[in-house]
Write an enzyme that holds these catalytic residues in place. Structure first.
Site, PDB file in Angstrom:
ATOM      1  CB  SER A 147      -0.887   0.001   1.260  1.00  0.00           C
ATOM      2  OG  SER A 147      -1.575   1.228   1.402  1.00  0.00           O
ATOM      3  CE1 TYR A 192      -4.149  -2.346   5.594  1.00  0.00           C
ATOM      4  CE2 TYR A 192      -3.336  -0.198   4.891  1.00  0.00           C
ATOM      5  CZ  TYR A 192      -3.819  -1.462   4.580  1.00  0.00           C
ATOM      6  OH  TYR A 192      -3.952  -1.829   3.279  1.00  0.00           O
TER       7      TYR A 192
END
Length: 251
Positions: free
Chosen positions: A103, A116
């Site tokens: 990501s 995260y």
């Protein structure tokens, strides 16, 4: 799939495309499940795509430690489990491709996505080490880094959570504004397919129109400037997002 009972729609789509698709049970949180699934595949595995991921968001103080551990178990340890399960056969055949979905959060850490981001930083790090280990065996490793795309995970971040801190509400607004012009997850699927079919050895692949601007934005600041940006008062923060990205995060 962790729960194959959820697969009828996938099977129907595959049938319409005249594609053979076998759905097996696989829970990346379980080493035994990973080993059993890989052992049940009767043909050599040419490509592994590590796409399983979960997200809980909250500040470092307020997020339950169980949630932090769950994120790492799925997003990072799950990736490592699957890699370890397929590598012996790939190494023996001197052929294979491993694609890990990271990501832009593997480059940028902002509240309330600290846990995260930690998992995606970890995926980036292990992938970089892995790529050097397996290249002599003709095994390609690639990392795909999506920006904000229209997934259930992104839509969950749109919803504000109660917090003693200001950052969660602001990031909810940022995601709401970004998803007003949604980028479909097929953008990432297309990049995955291209990596597989092109034979490229390029390591990192950004996905989506906002990915490069986000990564470049973080790279334009030193660490202290980045921390100061995250610590801005609300009016200054919203104005900066409007100025730099054209996003009205207040709406």
């Amino acid at each position: 799939m962790r729960n194959p009972a959820k697969s009828p729609e996938l099977a129907h789509t595959a049938a319409g495309e005249q594609l053979r698709l076998d759905v097996l049970t696989l829970d990346v949180d379980s080493s035994e499940s990973v080993r059993s699934c890989i052992a049940a595949i009767p043909i050599p595995i040419d490509v592994l795509v590590n796409n399983a991921g979960i997200e809980f968001h909250g500040t470092v103080e307020e997020m339950p430690i169980e949630s932090v551990m769950a994120i790492m178990n799925t997003n990072y340890f799950g990736t490592v489990r699957c890699i370890q399960a397929v590598l012996p056969q790939m190494r023996e055949r001197r052929q294979g491709c491993i694609i890990n979905i990271a990501s832009v959060a593997g480059h940028i850490s902002s509240s309330p996505l600290g846990a995260y981001s930690a998992s995606k930083y970890a995926v980036e790090a292990i992938s970089e080490a892995l790529a050097g280990e397996v290249k002599p065996f003709n095994i390609r490793v690639a990392v795909v880094e999506p920006g904000i795309q229209d997934t259930r995970m992104a839509r969950d971040i749109r919803d504000p959570i109660h917090s003693a801190y200001r950052q969660p509400a602001r990031f909810s607004g940022l995601f709401r504004a970004a998803l007003a012009k949604p980028v479909p997850p097929e953008a990432t699927a297309a990049i995955i397919r291209d990596i597989i079919e092109s034979g490229t050895w390029q390591f990192r692949h950004l996905s989506g129109p906002d990915a490069a601007p986000f990564v470049g934005w973080r790279a334009s600041m030193n660490d202290e400037q980045w921390i100061d940006w995250n610590a801005l008062d609300d009016d200054s923060w919203y104005a900066a997002v409007q100025r730099d990205f054209g996003l009205d995060a207040r709406s």
